[in-house]
Write an enzyme that holds these catalytic residues in place. Structure first.
Site, PDB file in Angstrom:
ATOM      1  N   GLU A 181      13.078  12.793   5.378  1.00 37.63           N
ATOM      2  CA  GLU A 181      12.495  12.497   6.695  1.00 37.63           C
ATOM      3  C   GLU A 181      13.503  12.904   7.758  1.00 37.63           C
ATOM      4  O   GLU A 181      14.674  13.170   7.446  1.00 37.63           O
ATOM      5  CB  GLU A 181      12.112  11.017   6.805  1.00 37.63           C
ATOM      6  CG  GLU A 181      10.836  10.699   6.042  1.00 37.63           C
ATOM      7  CD  GLU A 181      10.387   9.252   6.172  1.00 37.63           C
ATOM      8  OE1 GLU A 181       9.205   9.046   6.423  1.00 37.63           O
ATOM      9  OE2 GLU A 181      11.208   8.344   6.021  1.00 37.63           O
TER      10      GLU A 181
ATOM     11  N   HIS B 105       7.051   6.460  17.836  1.00 37.85           N
ATOM     12  CA  HIS B 105       6.888   7.449  16.753  1.00 37.85           C
ATOM     13  C   HIS B 105       6.185   8.669  17.338  1.00 37.85           C
ATOM     14  O   HIS B 105       5.218   8.527  18.095  1.00 37.85           O
ATOM     15  CB  HIS B 105       6.063   6.838  15.619  1.00 37.85           C
ATOM     16  CG  HIS B 105       6.180   7.595  14.326  1.00 37.85           C
ATOM     17  ND1 HIS B 105       5.634   8.841  14.152  1.00 37.85           N
ATOM     18  CD2 HIS B 105       6.791   7.284  13.165  1.00 37.85           C
ATOM     19  CE1 HIS B 105       5.906   9.258  12.912  1.00 37.85           C
ATOM     20  NE2 HIS B 105       6.613   8.328  12.298  1.00 37.85           N
TER      21      HIS B 105
ATOM     22  N   ARG C  88      13.881  11.284  15.789  1.00 36.31           N
ATOM     23  CA  ARG C  88      12.551  10.839  16.222  1.00 36.31           C
ATOM     24  C   ARG C  88      12.389  10.813  17.749  1.00 36.31           C
ATOM     25  O   ARG C  88      11.373  11.229  18.285  1.00 36.31           O
ATOM     26  CB  ARG C  88      12.331   9.438  15.658  1.00 36.31           C
ATOM     27  CG  ARG C  88      10.927   9.102  15.402  1.00 36.31           C
ATOM     28  CD  ARG C  88      10.845   7.820  14.623  1.00 36.31           C
ATOM     29  NE  ARG C  88      10.659   8.070  13.201  1.00 36.31           N
ATOM     30  CZ  ARG C  88      10.409   7.115  12.315  1.00 36.31           C
ATOM     31  NH1 ARG C  88      10.335   5.871  12.688  1.00 36.31           N
ATOM     32  NH2 ARG C  88      10.240   7.420  11.049  1.00 36.31           N
TER      33      ARG C  88
ATOM     34  N   HIS D 297       6.346   2.042  17.991  1.00 34.56           N
ATOM     35  CA  HIS D 297       6.395   1.926  16.531  1.00 34.56           C
ATOM     36  C   HIS D 297       7.334   0.831  16.038  1.00 34.56           C
ATOM     37  O   HIS D 297       6.999   0.101  15.115  1.00 34.56           O
ATOM     38  CB  HIS D 297       6.839   3.294  15.990  1.00 34.56           C
ATOM     39  CG  HIS D 297       6.870   3.400  14.511  1.00 34.56           C
ATOM     40  ND1 HIS D 297       5.747   3.242  13.724  1.00 34.56           N
ATOM     41  CD2 HIS D 297       7.895   3.654  13.645  1.00 34.56           C
ATOM     42  CE1 HIS D 297       6.072   3.408  12.458  1.00 34.56           C
ATOM     43  NE2 HIS D 297       7.373   3.637  12.378  1.00 34.56           N
TER      44      HIS D 297
ATOM     45  N   ARG E 118      16.498   4.038  15.302  1.00 35.93           N
ATOM     46  CA  ARG E 118      16.463   3.804  13.848  1.00 35.93           C
ATOM     47  C   ARG E 118      16.205   5.096  13.081  1.00 35.93           C
ATOM     48  O   ARG E 118      15.319   5.870  13.417  1.00 35.93           O
ATOM     49  CB  ARG E 118      15.352   2.809  13.518  1.00 35.93           C
ATOM     50  CG  ARG E 118      15.180   2.553  12.039  1.00 35.93           C
ATOM     51  CD  ARG E 118      14.161   1.483  11.815  1.00 35.93           C
ATOM     52  NE  ARG E 118      12.848   1.880  12.223  1.00 35.93           N
ATOM     53  CZ  ARG E 118      11.926   2.391  11.400  1.00 35.93           C
ATOM     54  NH1 ARG E 118      12.181   2.550  10.121  1.00 35.93           N
ATOM     55  NH2 ARG E 118      10.744   2.717  11.853  1.00 35.93           N
TER      56      ARG E 118
HETATM   57  P1  FAD Z   1       6.189  -7.760   9.291  1.00 34.64           P
HETATM   58  O1  FAD Z   1       5.840  -7.060   8.050  1.00 34.64           O
HETATM   59  O2  FAD Z   1       5.653  -7.230  10.550  1.00 34.64           O
HETATM   60  O3  FAD Z   1       5.705  -9.260   9.098  1.00 34.64           O
HETATM   61  C1  FAD Z   1       5.753 -10.182  10.155  1.00 34.64           C
HETATM   62  C2  FAD Z   1       5.111 -11.470   9.686  1.00 34.64           C
HETATM   63  O4  FAD Z   1       5.344 -12.497  10.644  1.00 34.64           O
HETATM   64  C3  FAD Z   1       3.616 -11.406   9.516  1.00 34.64           C
HETATM   65  O5  FAD Z   1       3.274 -12.105   8.348  1.00 34.64           O
HETATM   66  C4  FAD Z   1       3.070 -12.149  10.743  1.00 34.64           C
HETATM   67  O6  FAD Z   1       1.836 -12.766  10.547  1.00 34.64           O
HETATM   68  C5  FAD Z   1       4.141 -13.207  10.885  1.00 34.64           C
HETATM   69  N1  FAD Z   1       4.258 -13.823  12.200  1.00 34.64           N
HETATM   70  C6  FAD Z   1       4.558 -13.231  13.380  1.00 34.64           C
HETATM   71  N2  FAD Z   1       4.601 -14.166  14.353  1.00 34.64           N
HETATM   72  C7  FAD Z   1       4.326 -15.356  13.774  1.00 34.64           C
HETATM   73  C8  FAD Z   1       4.220 -16.694  14.246  1.00 34.64           C
HETATM   74  N3  FAD Z   1       4.386 -17.015  15.535  1.00 34.64           N
HETATM   75  N4  FAD Z   1       3.912 -17.672  13.355  1.00 34.64           N
HETATM   76  C9  FAD Z   1       3.709 -17.391  12.059  1.00 34.64           C
HETATM   77  N5  FAD Z   1       3.803 -16.137  11.551  1.00 34.64           N
HETATM   78  C10 FAD Z   1       4.103 -15.153  12.401  1.00 34.64           C
HETATM   79  N6  FAD Z   1       9.729   1.326   7.872  1.00 34.64           N
HETATM   80  C11 FAD Z   1      10.330   1.961   6.850  1.00 34.64           C
HETATM   81  O7  FAD Z   1      11.473   1.655   6.501  1.00 34.64           O
HETATM   82  N7  FAD Z   1       9.660   2.948   6.175  1.00 34.64           N
HETATM   83  C12 FAD Z   1       8.407   3.338   6.502  1.00 34.64           C
HETATM   84  O8  FAD Z   1       7.829   4.202   5.861  1.00 34.64           O
HETATM   85  C13 FAD Z   1       7.777   2.688   7.585  1.00 34.64           C
HETATM   86  N8  FAD Z   1       6.531   3.054   7.973  1.00 34.64           N
HETATM   87  C14 FAD Z   1       5.905   2.326   8.934  1.00 34.64           C
HETATM   88  C15 FAD Z   1       4.568   2.619   9.242  1.00 34.64           C
HETATM   89  C16 FAD Z   1       3.887   1.855  10.160  1.00 34.64           C
HETATM   90  C17 FAD Z   1       2.461   2.172  10.493  1.00 34.64           C
HETATM   91  C18 FAD Z   1       4.549   0.767  10.804  1.00 34.64           C
HETATM   92  C19 FAD Z   1       3.824  -0.081  11.798  1.00 34.64           C
HETATM   93  C20 FAD Z   1       5.873   0.485  10.519  1.00 34.64           C
HETATM   94  C21 FAD Z   1       6.554   1.261   9.582  1.00 34.64           C
HETATM   95  N9  FAD Z   1       7.878   0.984   9.254  1.00 34.64           N
HETATM   96  C22 FAD Z   1       8.477   1.654   8.235  1.00 34.64           C
HETATM   97  C23 FAD Z   1       8.565  -0.173   9.840  1.00 34.64           C
HETATM   98  C24 FAD Z   1       8.479  -1.338   8.844  1.00 34.64           C
HETATM   99  O9  FAD Z   1       7.251  -1.318   8.179  1.00 34.64           O
HETATM  100  C25 FAD Z   1       8.647  -2.678   9.510  1.00 34.64           C
HETATM  101  O10 FAD Z   1       9.742  -2.662  10.372  1.00 34.64           O
HETATM  102  C26 FAD Z   1       8.862  -3.763   8.482  1.00 34.64           C
HETATM  103  O11 FAD Z   1       7.863  -3.715   7.513  1.00 34.64           O
HETATM  104  C27 FAD Z   1       8.898  -5.118   9.135  1.00 34.64           C
HETATM  105  O12 FAD Z   1       8.820  -6.103   8.138  1.00 34.64           O
HETATM  106  P2  FAD Z   1       8.982  -7.624   8.505  1.00 34.64           P
HETATM  107  O13 FAD Z   1       8.833  -8.378   7.234  1.00 34.64           O
HETATM  108  O14 FAD Z   1      10.200  -7.818   9.307  1.00 34.64           O
HETATM  109  O15 FAD Z   1       7.760  -7.922   9.492  1.00 34.64           O
HETATM  110  C1  SIN Z   2       6.892   7.315   8.745  1.00 30.12           C
HETATM  111  O1  SIN Z   2       6.393   7.342   7.618  1.00 30.12           O
HETATM  112  O2  SIN Z   2       6.923   8.280   9.508  1.00 30.12           O
HETATM  113  C2  SIN Z   2       7.465   6.045   9.231  1.00 30.12           C
HETATM  114  C3  SIN Z   2       8.772   5.851   8.627  1.00 30.12           C
HETATM  115  C4  SIN Z   2       9.519   4.815   9.355  1.00 30.12           C
HETATM  116  O3  SIN Z   2       9.067   4.280  10.357  1.00 30.12           O
HETATM  117  O4  SIN Z   2      10.647   4.525   8.908  1.00 30.12           O
END
Ligand code: FAD
Ligand code: SIN
Length: 540
Positions: free
Chosen positions: A120, A238, A285, A346, A381
């Protein structure tokens, strides 16, 4: 009002939250149990939408090294990454990713059974693991959900929103007030340790790849509790989200598509990235995002195109089945037709300031995943470093807590009692149109606190946000989840805008048209309730 107590409460059930809960049950005997709470359903959040993959500097990939990954991460971070955080996360990746595989998560393999590593932007080597082609987040999320549901030591609350942290007179976190969005009931939950794993802030913007729940709740819970937040101005946009208007959030077209050779072109099929960076489509990015924005502006376009015809048909279909499926539903055959794309909010690089164990500046309160600011990402990032940070920091926090006192508090002081009383009072029956209010805020943030910023736009946005705040419900208690979410969005928007106003330079993902240069010495921005100041503002 219901009351309960747990050794540990994990707020948020994305990959960071679920993995930390699972690791806690392995490391430690919890006298009062673990609660995993989620405002929607188990496993919701940004995590399950992750496509490209997860960085792993693995023993199976001898051409890679932590030194190379650390250098790439530091370069992307534009002078604001913390070398200790980068080193720790990179060097832990082999152990933690192998542990993750132990939950039945299968990363894609080649015909000989070896792990596939993809490329990437801004990575100098192929080091990104993926699962289900472009469904990495979903596959990890499903594996962890299954493990959580099979684990009797974890209590799961779905449809439960954390609305305020319980902070004692001496400034320690003793639990949370939670609101059940189905029964409309409040619960006071005491805990020895409270973990914020609440994800990001993408919903603050009109165009975002993030699902509905990314409203910055964790940032605001921590801020109102007195914790320090760091580097909120750094929002990653993104470059390539699917630019079709279907009224929903923007679907991501993974950077890995460019990693496999796809080219960016304008309406007439003319490539343009060579004008902006020698790495063209695989430039960092923020550079690709600004290049697309600039082309759209110069040529009066609302989108550009990703030409995938140069990628072999079977490669593209096998590698990107989810993207092919969603595009097909929108009438686009990705083996033949260029994909219309434009940038979208993003990822939030900043967050609740933590050390490498997830400790915030408040005793008893921790943050992991996208809600945290560990120092890994700096001002920008590197792709696929986020999922890695989620799992490494969840694992190290669980390890850290195995040495802590895990007995939930039995007594509360007057300060906490007062907090609880705030949720027992009646509220007036004014009805707010939160859908309309959210849309208005998202447009404001997109126009003024987006990819290209300046003092005038930022100042106007701040004035408007403050006006919106002054006209919204004044009581602690809100009427429903939508109101709580909107309130978090407003407060997060205000802090992000102030941080962007105060940073009079361009660095990483924060681009100021009026201050395009990068200062020689990079400094973090720290925000703490009662100490936030607007250093510069155009007065209207
Ligand atoms: P999240 O998975 O967002 O989970 C947050 C949780 O908190 C949820 O369960 C939500 O309901 C809960 N929550 C929020 N507020 C409250 C509240 N007040 N009370 C109770 N619960 C609450 N990163 C990579 O490294 N590789 C990738 O390929 C990649 N692709 C991506 C593609 C997309 C479309 C997106 C949107 C992001 C991508 N990212 C990627 C970034 C990455 O997915 C996220 O940064 C990461 O998954 C965040 O995980 P998390 O567990 O911190 O939060
Ligand atoms: C992507 O697949 O382009 C997202 C990867 C990332 O957010 O780290």
């Amino acid at each position: 009002m219901k009351y309960s107590r747990y050794s540990v409460i994990v707020i948020g059930s994305g990959i960071a939250g679920m993995y930390s809960a699972l690791k806690l049950t392995e490391h430690t005997n919890m006298p009062d149990g673990i609660l995993l709470m989620s405002k929607y359903k188990l496993g919701d959040g940004n995590s399950k939408f992750a496509q490209g993959g997860i960085v792993g500097v693995l023993r199976e990939n001898p051409v890679d090294s932590c030194v190379s990954h650390i250098n790439d991460t530091l370069k992307a971070g534009a002078g604001l990454s913390d070398i200790n955080a980068v080193k720790f996360i990179s060097e832990s990746s082999d152990e933690v990713i192998h542990d993750l595989m132990g939950y039945g998560i299968e990363f894609d393999k080649d015909k000989k059974g070896g792990l596939c590593f993809t490329l990437e932007a801004a990575h100098s080597i192929r080091r990104i693991l993926h699962a289900g082609g472009d469904a990495t987040g979903r596959k990890i999320d499903e594996g962890l959900c299954k493990a959580v549901l099979e684990n009797e030591d974890i209590t799961v609350y779905e449809d439960t929103l954390a609305v305020e942290l319980l902070i004692s007179k001496d400034g320690e976190c003793r639990g949370v007030i939670a609101y059940n969005t189905i029964s409309d009931e409040y619960e006071v939950i005491y805990s020895a340790h409270t973990i914020l794993a609440t994800g990001g802030t993408g919903q603050l913007y009109k165009y975002t790849t993030n699902p509905a729940g990314a409203t910055g709740d964790g940032l605001i819970l921590a801020y109102n509790a007195g914790a320090e937040l760091r580097d909120l101005e750094f929002i990653q946009f993104h470059p390539t989200s699917l630019a079709v208007d279907n009224g929903e959030n923007r679907f991501l077209i993974s950077e890995a598509v460019r990693g496999e050779g796809a080219k960016l072109v304008d309406k007439s099929g003319q490539e343009f990235m060579s004008k902006y960076h020698d790495k063209r489509e695989l430039a960092p990015r923020d550079i690709v995002t600004r290049a697309i924005t600039s082309e759209m502006c110069l040529k009066h376009l609302d989108k550009v195109y990703l030409q995938t015809s140069c990628i072999d048909r079977s490669t593209i279909l096998n590698r990107f089945p989810t993207i092919a499926g969603v595009c097909s539903k929108n009438g686009i055959d990705i083996t033949k037709t260029p994909i219309p794309v434009s940038p979208a909010a993003h990822y939030s690089m900043g967050g609740v300031k933590t050390d490498l164990n997830g400790c915030t500046t408040i005793k008893g309160l921790y943050a992991i995943g996208e809600a945290s600011s560990t120092g890994l990402h700096g001002a920008n990032r590197l792709a696929s470093n986020s999922l890695l940070e989620c799992v490494v920091c969840a694992w190290s926090l669980a390890d850290y807590l195995s040495f802590a006192n895990l007995v939930a508090p039995r007594k509360i002081d007057g300060t906490i009692k007062e907090t609880i009383e705030g949720y027992e009072q009646n509220i007036d029956d004014v009805v707010y149109d939160t859908d309309h209010l959210k849309t208005e805020l998202q447009q404001l943030m997109w126009d003024n606190v987006g990819i290209v910023r300046n003092e005038e736009g930022l100042s106007a946005a701040l004035n408007k946000i403050r006006f919106l705040k002054s006209t919204f419900r004044g009581t602690k208690r809100c009427l429903n989840m939508e109101e709580y979410e909107y309130r978090s969005m407003l407060e997060a928007a205000e802090l992000i805008t102030i941080a962007a106003l105060n940073r009079r330079e361009s660095r990483g993902a924060h681009y100021r048209k009026d201050y395009p240069d990068t200062a020689e010495c990079g400094e973090h921005s720290i925000m703490k309730k009662g100490e936030v100041k607007v250093a510069y503002q155009v007065l209207h």
